[in-house]
Design an enzyme around this catalytic site. Structure first.
Site, PDB file in Angstrom:
ATOM      1  CB  SER A  51      -0.925  -0.013   1.233  1.00 36.61           C
ATOM      2  OG  SER A  51      -1.659   1.171   1.322  1.00 36.61           O
TER       3      SER A  51
ATOM      4  CB  CYS B 268       2.539   7.866  -8.790  1.00 37.34           C
ATOM      5  SG  CYS B 268       1.544   6.465  -9.295  1.00 37.34           S
TER       6      CYS B 268
END
Ligand code: FAD
Length: 458
Positions: A39, A43
């Site tokens: 998680s 990016c």
């Protein structure tokens, strides 16, 4: 109580696990992740690497512990799924630390194994100081290298969007940056009007860009690690302290393939609209899977975090009995390099040529804000529209002021299969600080309509 097993714990995998548990709180949801992290926002890594004061672990959104205690999801990091035993509906799992292999039965399985960076078979690719950036461990290794070795120069091999982002952030950290691209231009898939401006921006910021140059080998600069590296190319030698290889990714499909699951024409896992593979109890989502491209009306491989999150959510819901459909993609993507934003949606010239579509192409440059308002910047837009129907096929844009959100207008228009005359009539927001009376999107539509009219007469 159904047991849902998820393989892979990043964007697609954790979206799937969370959604399955939310929809069916009684389900037992188990996630296997071979790495130490789950998680996290990959990016955000380039921007985190730019800032030496930030910890790379800041990018972790929810820890395995919190998944367990707050969401009731069992997350097993350091566990690699080594086989899918479809006939028995089991997975074989190896504990990375001990090597011990166990089996676990599933009712429904979600494959979210993502993608791996391509490493061309160059001599020297394994040398210390030659790096890729894919997962948080790569990000951590790169930050440590920057802090400990203090490189003064970097060669970035590959001028896709990650190469551009890394050239930007490492230049801003003070390194001398050289980008080497094998193809005749940077940013494959982007039009020359766009790439020309990106190259000019890179040069203005002191980044050296070499296109049409093949990397041949990487060699140690001397006996010690601190002696740096020598990158041998078709155009000569570069001495450098660090190399980043960013030449694209490949879907992780070995597990799926070994289990007899069907791969699509792109080489990623084939899925239907409900994200089921050819096994009704196995779903696939994210960078390991294909997505339906709404403009091509065919499967495509466009590995992006936006799609991975959405596909994961739908696969998770469907694994506990829903029948949701992934509507597909139109190929929208964007990035920033120094002051420029660059974005695209839909088809480009190479897609149009490959498909043999009859299209017009219209390039235009207009200001981003009202005449006389401070801070207005030129935005260049290239639009493709189908001859005859006038339907929008694709658009690309570059400039230093609100590009990605303007491309989103084109992405919306593509989704609605709008023609250029309808786009020209869109009622877009206007006030001097954020657009001229006729937004560059509307002017680009007008220019494209003129090209369509000319083509109609021709
Ligand atoms: P992954 O992130 O690849 O995760 C898959 C996970 O599965 C991995 O952790 C892997 O260890 C695990 N795994 C694989 N095989 C096994 C196995 N057998 N057993 C157990 N675990 C396994 N996208 C955007 O949309 N916008 C951006 O701006 C953007 N910027 C990016 C910048 C960088 C530097 C990078 C690297 C990517 C960027 N992306 C961006 C792409 C985005 O990060 C990915 O599309 C997204 O991470 C895909 O998520 P995923 O869950 O499908 O796969």
């Amino acid at each position: 109580m159904p047991r849902i097993v998820v393989i892979g714990g990043v964007a697609a995998g954790m979206s799937a696990a969370s959604q399955a548990k939310r929809r069916e709180p009684k389900a037992e949801v188990v996630v296997f992740e071979r790495g130490p992290y789950v998680s996290y926002g990959a990016c955000g890594m380039p921007y985190n690497i730019q800032d030496p004061a930030r910890d790379i672990e800041d990018l972790v959104v929810i820890s395995p512990e919190r998944f367990r205690t707050e969401r009731g999801i069992e997350v097993r990091t350091g566990h690699e799924v080594v086989a899918i035993l479809r006939a028995q509906k089991k997975v074989s799992v190896r504990a990375v630390e001990t090597g011990k292999v166990d089996e676990l039965a599933y009712d429904e399985l979600i494959i979210a194994t993502g993608a791996s960076p391509m490493r061309p078979p160059l001599p020297g690719i394994e040398l210390p100081g030659v790096m890729v950036l894919r997962d948080l461990q790569d990000g951590r290794a790169m930050k440590r290298f920057l802090d400990e070795v203090r490189p003064r120069s970097v060669v970035v091999i590959g001028a896709g969007y990650i190469g551009m982002e890394m050239a930007d952030v490492l230049r801003q950290r003070g390194l001398a940056v050289t980008v080497i691209e094998k193809l005749p231009d940077i940013l494959p898939g982007y039009e020359p009007e766009i790439t020309r401006q990106v190259r000019a921006e890179l040069t203005r910021r002191g980044v050296s860009v070499q296109v049409d140059v093949a990397t041949e080998s990487i060699e140690p600069g001397g006996k010690r690690d601190s002696d740096g590296l020598i990158v041998r190319t078709s155009a000569g030698l570069h001495t450098t302290d660090m190399v980043i290889v960013s030449v694209g990714v490949r879907p992780n499909v070995a597990l799926a393939q070994a289990a007899g699951l069907v791969l699509g024409p792109t080489g990623a896992i084939a899925v239907d609209a409900e994200l089921r593979t050819n096994d009704p109890h196995i779903f696939a989502a994210g960078d390991c899977a294909e997505a339906h491209h709404r403009v091509l009306d065919a499967p495509a491989y466009v590995p992006l975090g936006s799609t991975a999150n959405k596909q994961g959510k739908i696969a998770g819901a469907n694994a506990v009995g829903a029948h949701e459909r992934f509507a597909g993609i139109v190929g929208t993507a964007g990035f920033r390099v120094f002051d420029l934003e660059v974005a695209r949606t839909g088809l480009g010239q190479s897609d149009i040529d490959r498909l043999g579509l009859k299209a017009v192409r219209a390039a235009s440059t207009h200001q981003s804000k009202a005449h006389g308002y401070p801070g207005a910047k030129p935005l260049t837009t290239v639009v493709f529209a189908e001859k005859g129907t006038g339907r929008l096929l694709g658009a690309q844009m570059v400039g230093a002021d609100v590009v990605a959100k303007r491309i989103d207008v084109f992405a919306t228009a593509l989704t609605a299969r709008m023609a250029m005359d309808a786009i020209e009539e869109l009622d877009l927001a206007y006030a001097p600080p954020f657009a001229p009376v006729y937004d560059p999107v509307l002017i680009a539509a007008t220019v494209t309509l003129k090209e369509l009219a000319k083509a109609g007469r021709g």
